[in-house]
Design an enzyme around this catalytic site. Structure first.
Site, PDB file in Angstrom:
ATOM      1  CD  GLU A 190      44.856  16.604 -11.397  1.00 11.19           C
ATOM      2  OE1 GLU A 190      45.601  15.791 -12.103  1.00 11.19           O
ATOM      3  OE2 GLU A 190      45.148  17.132 -10.257  1.00 11.19           O
ATOM      4  CD  GLU A 288      47.459  16.963 -14.831  1.00 17.99           C
ATOM      5  OE1 GLU A 288      48.183  16.284 -13.908  1.00 17.99           O
ATOM      6  OE2 GLU A 288      46.970  18.140 -14.717  1.00 17.99           O
TER       7      GLU A 288
END
Ligand code: CA
Length: 510
Positions: A190, A288
């Site tokens: 991320e 995710e």
């Protein structure tokens, strides 16, 4: 909900009409009922489509006493159970050094190279590949935190490049030596706002490139992924793809997180991923996603999505039930499958087995408090909560203040006691399957053992009668013929690790 669903089915039928005579797009997708869930199968564009799951906290949970059970209540290795349900890829996060000076774990699974080795080895045993998700931090790296590991803290960008290269290369070697089948590596997690304490994109690109070089040097066949969040910020996501190109970062997979309660619509997700596919020829994936099967908590630590905070995306609303959870996975996989040029590589469900270490559901006041206290002790000792107090030295403002248990126990595929929920079958149902079996498992107990050879012998002597499922599994040559004594012989040979010439022990889906 029902109305919405009926509308969706009607709409999909309408959309199919013009294609009836021209394409098989709709012909192969069908409603599949697997156990207690019903979803539409997906006509996958790629044979290697990833139906993955992140289980990074697994080792810490097992150390704290957590056990997993199949839908019939039989205790089993989680990784075996995932494979049996159609999961084909496992993701693990790696922190450089999630420990304090006294060796006490920071929590969140205290995931390091060792936990990746253990999970990767077991995943490979059940035929699943591994995605190694390097955070290049000692604890959580996400859109708000990209702190360098303690050991790299004061290094220059150049020094970080070298350290990142070495750490990546040596970790991959350790993980493969442990027996893992590494298929993909994420250079950062991320990395929306930075990586390893670096936030200028030109510098970030140098670190991405250092990681990529290490993966390429280790094994050219391993895919390199770069991962950002917030596909809802369409222009920003496209800008990342442009920047990676501008700085000539060598990578294969443009990955996004997609949490439907934060990240906008699936149409938008598809648009963002298709941009990276069309403009730059990249593979794409959702690294995710997750969705609650309930809004209730079961460990005494507040959940991210709960009764007070459960808004979903722009145009999507699934029930907070195992059925709704199965529909979410199906929908996200479908959106990725539909990425332009068949560049949608797959989807990883995040921490689908991070369950409670001690069920607090429905306990009255004092008993609830006592259970939470027992859970807290486990979170501290084994690092199986999101953060232990020991992480405070590295992350004082968040972990240091709010350390505790699991915030996603209501988004897993297991009840608080570890028993598989019906939604786990979504991973096979999307492929059009309703169950799986091991070739040779004639007594259908979930493993191939000498009992299966005996069962076949007894069946042939008309002492017992194999079930239809057992007879199918007993046909280890997959001949479709009546089973014979050779089937028992092959199983015995397989158990003695002798060559049989037929796929005894192979996992099959029907
Ligand atoms: Ca919780």
């Amino acid at each position: 909900m029902m109305k919405k669903k009926a509308f969706r089915i009607a709409l999909s039928l309408l959309l199919c009409l013009p294609l009836l005579f021209s394409a098989a797009v709709c012909a192969s997708a069908k409603q599949i009922t697997a156990g207690d869930i019903t979803i539409e199968s997906i006509d996958f564009q790629r044979e290697d489509f990833i139906r993955g799951m992140d289980v990074s906290s697994l080792i810490s949970l097992e150390n704290a006493g957590v056990k997993y059970f199949d839908e019939k209540g039989r205790e089993t290795d989680l990784l075996k159970l995932l494979a049996q349900n159609g999961v084909n890829y496992i993701r693990v996060r790696v922190w450089n050094d999630p420990y304090d000076e006294e060796g006490r774990g920071y929590g969140g699974g205290s995931c390091d190279v060792n936990t990746a080795c253990e999970i990767g080895r077991r995943a490979a045993k059940y035929g699943m590949k591994l995605l190694v998700d390097f955070h290049y931090s000692d604890f959580w790296a996400d859109p708000s935190k990209q702190k360098a590991p303690k050991a790299w803290e004061n290094g220059s960008v150049k020094e970080k490049e070298d350290a990142l290269y070495d750490f990546t290369f040596s970790s991959l070697k350790d993980i493969r030596d442990a027996g893992a089948d590494i298929g993909m590596v994420q250079i950062g997690n991320e990395t929306t706002s930075g990586i390893a304490g670096v936030s200028d994109f030109a510098d970030m690109a140098k670190l991405f490139q250092a990681g990529s070089r290490a993966v390429r040097a280790f094994d050219r066949n391993i895919l390199v992924a770069i991962h950002f969040t917030n596909p809802d910020r369409t222009d920003t996501m496209k800008w990342y793809a442009d920047c990676l190109d501008e700085y000539s970062v060598d990578y294969d997979v443009f990955a996004a997180s997609y949490y439907p309660f934060w990240h906008g619509s699936l149409t938008n997700l598809n648009e963002v991923l298709s941009y990276a596919a069309q403009e730059y020829g990249k593979l794409t994936m959702v690294a995710e996603t997750s969705y609650p099967y309930t809004l209730a908590d079961s460990d005494g630590h507040p959940n991210t999505v709960n009764q007070w905070n459960n808004s979903t995306g722009d145009d999507l609303l699934w029930d907070f039930t195992p059925q709704g959870q199965a529909e979410e996975i199906r929908a996200v996989m479908n959106a990725v499958n539909n990425v332009s040029d068949a560049k949608g590589l797959g989807v990883f469900y995040w921490e689908g087995a991070w369950i409670s270490v001690g069920d607090t559901t429905g306990l009255p006041g004092d008993e609830y408090d006592a259970q939470v206290e027992r859970n807290s002790a486990l979170w501290e000792q084994y690092g199986c909560g999101w953060a232990a107090s020991y992480a405070g030295e590295f992350d004082p403002d968040d972990a240091g203040k709010y350390y505790g248990g699991c915030a996603v126990d209501n988004q897993t595929f297991f009840d608080a006691g570890g028993k598989a929920l019906p939604s786990l079958k979504a991973f096979m149902a999307v492929q059009g399957f309703t169950r799986s079996y091991y070739l040779g498992d004639a007594d259908t107990d979930g493993t191939v053992s000498v009992l299966d050879a005996t069962a076949i012998q007894k069946h042939l002597a008309s002492l017992i009668r194999l079930s239809d499922e057992g007879a199918l599994a007993a046909d280890v040559e997959e001949s479709g013929q009546e089973i014979n004594i050779l089937c028992a012989t092959y199983i015995q040979k397989y158990l003695a690790v002798l060559e049989t010439g037929c796929p005894v022990g192979a996992l099959r889906f029907v």
